[in-house]
Design a protein around this motif. Structure first.
Motif, PDB file in Angstrom:
ATOM      1  N   TYR A 117      46.183  39.823  42.099  1.00 46.32           N
ATOM      2  CA  TYR A 117      45.588  40.832  40.680  1.00 46.32           C
ATOM      3  C   TYR A 117      46.851  41.347  40.601  1.00 46.32           C
ATOM      4  N   LEU A 137      37.693  40.702  37.629  1.00 46.31           N
ATOM      5  CA  LEU A 137      36.603  39.872  38.968  1.00 46.31           C
ATOM      6  C   LEU A 137      37.555  39.375  39.408  1.00 46.31           C
ATOM      7  N   THR A 138      37.040  38.666  40.576  1.00 47.75           N
ATOM      8  CA  THR A 138      38.408  37.623  41.794  1.00 47.75           C
ATOM      9  C   THR A 138      37.962  36.767  41.366  1.00 47.75           C
ATOM     10  N   ASN A 139      39.231  36.217  42.232  1.00 45.76           N
ATOM     11  CA  ASN A 139      39.813  34.833  41.896  1.00 45.76           C
ATOM     12  C   ASN A 139      40.579  34.858  43.251  1.00 45.76           C
ATOM     13  N   PRO A 140      39.966  33.486  43.260  1.00 43.43           N
ATOM     14  CA  PRO A 140      39.571  32.695  44.907  1.00 43.43           C
ATOM     15  C   PRO A 140      41.822  33.272  45.738  1.00 43.43           C
TER      16      PRO A 140
END
Length: 428
Positions: free
Chosen positions: A297, A290-293
């Motif tokens: 990564y 999942l992506t993060n703000p």
């Protein structure tokens, strides 16, 4: 003499010592030729000599076949004239157009640039004659037409010729063209140098993964003589733009790090690994990361121990289901600096544990499990092992497949010139 011929010597001549009389006879121009010879000393007797002249062959003329020329366009061609009997030939013309030039003496070249008032059909005659009356006439028809104007594209859509779109977008390309001569226009659409549609002033496409980007869309508008071409370039709209995509070795593991400069409608990422850039690539994890703000990564690959080079590929998934793939990166793993049997994990364990070991050079290796009394319980590895990082799993069973009791065990690694031991704790 009859037939138009004449004697070149006196009509009365004497015989020589052999009794032979001779005369020179010039033949006429055509038809049967007859020469009569008689002697007063031979009354009532005469000799008749006859000749038949072949007919004169006229000159041979090779000229331009009938042709069409536009107003203002220069027409140049050259006559080829020859005589079968190699006689000299003179050439003249009839109905030479105004302004045309013909060199009848040296080059036999014709030149003409017709003007606007000369539109229509023109008939010229070239006349070749030899000294013996042979004449050849050749007609050449020249049609003069008005100058053709190229078609003009006066309106088109989209107005921008460089565009960016993602997958699933419906694109409409259209043109409006006109021709000053009123000629009918033909439209041909070309997609990445491949013809896809003709006869329409509009092309509709939907972007999809089967298309090759950047996509070139071109339309050629033709009046049959001239064409006008308009080209658009469609780029794939990047949903993710990376600022960093790297891989670093950490002992026997590989840490992959990437940073995104742009993330548009991105749902997650997937990492895959292969031995070559050509693949096949195998995902290193299930699902999508999942992506993060922050757009930062990293992933630790703990299974990169069976080769000295790995290629990693990163893919981004949009929320609409489109997958964007980035160019793979590669990493050459450094060989271990020493031979070592690393501590098992987990420890304590139940029912199984993983033993990791590293070898500096290819050699025969033996790894076995011993109980506290020194009895070999299980052989895990025995044979040739390549240099690098390796692992093996012990399931807590002996050679007979029986579960061993709880307690302390030793794992012993034997190489060609080294030995290493670790302690394992099995708790049930």
């Amino acid at each position: 003499s009859s037939g138009g011929g004449s004697l070149l010597t006196p009509s009365v001549t004497l015989t020589d010592s052999r009794g032979i009389a001779s005369a020179r006879w010039r033949l006429g121009n055509a038809g049967p030729q007859v020469l009569h010879a008689s002697s007063e000393y031979l009354p009532g007797k005469s000799v008749q000599i006859g000749a038949q002249l072949a007919g004169n062959l006229p000159p041979v003329v090779q000229a331009l076949t009938d042709t069409t020329v536009q107003v203002g366009q220069q027409l140049i061609f050259q006559l080829v004239v020859s005589d079968p009997e190699n006689k000299p030939v003179s050439v003249n013309t009839e109905n030479l157009p105004v302004g045309a030039q013909f060199d009848a003496v040296h080059t036999l070249q014709f030149r003409w640039s017709p003007t606007l008032d000369q539109i229509g059909d023109h008939r010229m005659t070239f006349i070749a004659a030899d000294p013996n009356g042979g004449v050849t006439r050749v007609e050449v028809w020249i049609r003069v037409i008005a100058h053709n104007h190229a078609p003009e594209i006066v309106q088109y859509s989209p107005k921008q010729t460089e565009l960016s779109y993602g997958f699933g977008q419906r694109l409409v390309f259209s043109v409006t063209a006109q021709d000053a001569d009123g000629d009918p226009l033909d439209y041909r659409w070309i997609l990445n140098d491949m013809p896809v549609l003709s006869g329409s002033d509009e092309l509709v496409i939907t972007t999809n993964p089967t298309l090759t980007f950047p996509l070139t869309v071109a339309v050629a508008v033709s009046d049959g003589v001239h064409s006008q071409v308009l080209t658009w370039t469609v780029y794939f709209a990047t949903r993710v733009e990376l600022s960093t995509f790297e891989a670093h070795q950490e002992g026997e593991d590989v840490r992959i790090v990437w940073r995104s400069a742009i993330e548009n409608d991105t749902a997650g990422y997937r990492l895959s690994r292969a031995l070559t850039f050509a693949g096949p690539f195998v995902a290193l994890h299930s699902g999508w990361l999942l992506t993060n703000p922050l757009g930062e990564y990293e992933f630790l690959d703990t299974s990169a121990r069976t080769a000295d080079r790995f290629c990693y590929r990163l893919e981004a998934l949009s929320r609409s289901g489109e997958i964007q793939s980035f160019d793979p990166i590669s990493l050459v793993l450094a060989l271990p600096q020493d031979n070592q049997l690393l501590q098992n994990y987990p420890n304590p364990f139940n029912p199984e544990t993983t033993l990791r070991y590293q070898i500096t050079s290819a050699q025969k290796v033996d790894i076995a499990i011993y109980n506290l009394s020194g009895r070999r319980v299980r052989t895990l590895v025995q044979g040739d092992v390549s240099a690098g990082y390796h692992s093996v799993v012990w399931d807590g069973r002996d050679h007979d497949g029986q579960t061993v009791p709880s307690g302390i065990y030793h794992a012993v690694l034997h190489g060609q010139s080294f030995r290493d031991v670790i302690k394992l704790l099995l708790i049930k």
